[in-house]
Scaffold this motif. Sequence first.
Motif, short mmCIF file in Angstrom:
data_model
loop_
_atom_site.label_atom_id
_atom_site.label_comp_id
_atom_site.label_asym_id
_atom_site.label_seq_id
_atom_site.Cartn_x
_atom_site.Cartn_y
_atom_site.Cartn_z
N ALA A 229 0.82 -1.21 0.00
CA ALA A 229 0.00 0.00 0.00
C ALA A 229 0.85 1.26 0.00
O ALA A 229 0.49 2.26 -0.63
N ASN A 230 2.00 1.22 0.69
CA ASN A 230 2.80 2.44 0.86
C ASN A 230 4.29 2.16 0.69
O ASN A 230 5.06 2.20 1.65
N PRO A 231 4.73 1.87 -0.54
CA PRO A 231 6.16 1.71 -0.76
C PRO A 231 6.90 3.01 -0.43
O PRO A 231 6.41 4.10 -0.73
N LYS A 232 8.06 2.86 0.19
CA LYS A 232 8.78 4.02 0.71
C LYS A 232 9.28 4.94 -0.39
O LYS A 232 9.29 6.16 -0.23
N ASP A 233 9.76 4.37 -1.48
CA ASP A 233 10.36 5.20 -2.54
C ASP A 233 10.16 4.52 -3.89
O ASP A 233 9.54 3.47 -4.00
N GLU A 234 10.71 5.15 -4.92
CA GLU A 234 10.54 4.65 -6.28
C GLU A 234 11.17 3.28 -6.47
O GLU A 234 10.66 2.45 -7.23
N PHE A 235 12.30 3.02 -5.79
CA PHE A 235 12.95 1.72 -5.93
C PHE A 235 12.03 0.61 -5.42
O PHE A 235 11.83 -0.40 -6.10
N VAL A 236 11.50 0.78 -4.23
CA VAL A 236 10.61 -0.24 -3.66
C VAL A 236 9.37 -0.40 -4.53
O VAL A 236 8.93 -1.53 -4.81
N GLU A 237 8.82 0.71 -4.97
CA GLU A 237 7.62 0.65 -5.80
C GLU A 237 7.88 -0.10 -7.10
O GLU A 237 7.08 -0.95 -7.52
N SER A 238 9.01 0.17 -7.76
CA SER A 238 9.32 -0.51 -9.01
C SER A 238 9.63 -1.98 -8.77
O SER A 238 9.30 -2.84 -9.59
N PHE A 239 10.28 -2.28 -7.62
CA PHE A 239 10.60 -3.67 -7.32
C PHE A 239 9.33 -4.49 -7.09
O PHE A 239 9.25 -5.66 -7.49
N LEU A 240 8.33 -3.88 -6.47
CA LEU A 240 7.07 -4.59 -6.21
C LEU A 240 6.27 -4.81 -7.48
O LEU A 240 5.46 -5.74 -7.56
N GLY A 241 6.45 -3.95 -8.48
CA GLY A 241 5.76 -4.12 -9.75
C GLY A 241 4.49 -3.29 -9.85
O GLY A 241 3.91 -2.87 -8.83
#
Length: 385
Positions: A229-241
Motif C-alpha cells: 500500500a505504501n512503498p517508501k520510494d521509487e525503488f521499492v515501488e518498481s521492485f514490487l511491480g
Amino acid sequence: MIRLDNLTKVFDTPKGAVTAADHINMEVPAGEICILLGPSGCGKTTTLKMINRIVRPTSGKVFINGEDTTGLNTQELRRNIGYVIQQIGLFPNMTIEDNITVVPKLLGWDKAKYRERARELMDMIALDPDAFLKRYPNELSGGQQQRIGVARALAADPPVMLMDEPFGAIDPINRAVIQDEFLKMQQALNKTIMFVSHDIDEAIKMGDRVAIFRAGRLEQYSTPDELLANPKDEFVESFLGEDRALKRLNLVKVRDVVSDEIGTVSPSDTLETALARIDDFGYQNAILVVNDRRQPVGLISRSQARTTKGYCRDHFQNVPATVSLDDDLRKVASLMFSNDITWLPCVDEAGRVCGQITQRAMTHHLGSRFRPTEPAATAEPATKE
C-alpha cells in the motif's frame, strides 16, 4: 526473538572493500516469519548468514531472545538455529532418518527419543515414515528432499529458523504445495523464521513482515499489506511491480469484505416476488434461491423473472460458484472473471448463506488502503492487521 543491531559486513576484494550489509537494524518478533527480499547482490543472504555466523560480521550484534550471541560458542549457536538452504544439503550416504536426527544425536538425545522425533516430523511434512525413513536421498524427488531438509532443521525443536531460498529450485506446483504445508506447520510450531526469497509473491504469501534490501542497505521493513500500500520510494515501488494492488488480493480474506445484506427467495416464491427482491438489491441482476436450511440451490435472473410466470422452484439456474469466509480475494476475483459476474454468495462451514461479496466492495476495500500516507518506517514495522 531476533534483533539485528547495526549489523555490517565488509568484504576485502582485490578491487577494494565492498560493503555487503550496511548497518542493518531490524527486529523479528517471536513466532513470525520475516522475508528478506531484494535483487541479487543486495545483501539479504549475507545478512541471514551473519545470524548463525556462517559469515562473520565486521561489526554490529545479533541478539536472539534478548541474548547477545557475540560471546556464544559457534557450534552451540548453530545447534539452536535450524538452517534450510536451496541446495538442501542432505548427506547422501545417510538414510533419511539419520539425516533428520543428526543434531539431536549431537545434543545427546537417547535413541528412542530421536527416532520418535523423526517419525513425528515425517508425519508433519506429509511423508509416510514407514516408506521413507530407511531410504537414501537419491531415492527421493527434489521436492521430497526439500521437505526432509525442513524436517532436519526442525529436528531439535530450535526456536529460530533461517531459510535461504528453500523452495526456489522446486517446480511451481510442488512449491505451492510445500509452501502451504509449511504455513500449516508454522501455525502449530510458532517458530521465529528469517527467510530469504527472490519471489515477491512468495514473500507476500508467507511473510508476516518483509524486508526490502538494496545495495547492502535495508530500504523498507513492514508488513506485506503496508509494503504494497505504501512503498517508501521509487525503488521499492518498481521492485514490487505495477500490479502491487492485485498482489494484495492474496492478503485480504472474504470475511474482511463480506456484506450480510443479501437478497434471497425460497423455491416456493413466485417469479414476481423474485423480481421485486432483485429491484430491492439493485446492483444485482439475479436473486439467490435458498432452501429451508438457507443453503443456495439456484439463481433467478432479472430477465427471467420479467418474462416468465410461475414459481422459482421451476425456473432457477445453477449457482456458478460460492466462496467461504476464509477464501482470499484472488480466488474471488478469479471466480468472478471466469463466470462473468460481479457478486458471489458467501457460505459458512455448513454451506449456509451468510452474506455476499461484490466487485464494488472489493474495489473500495483495496482502494482505501492505497491512499497516500506518510512513508513507512525503515526499522519499526506496523503491526499485522
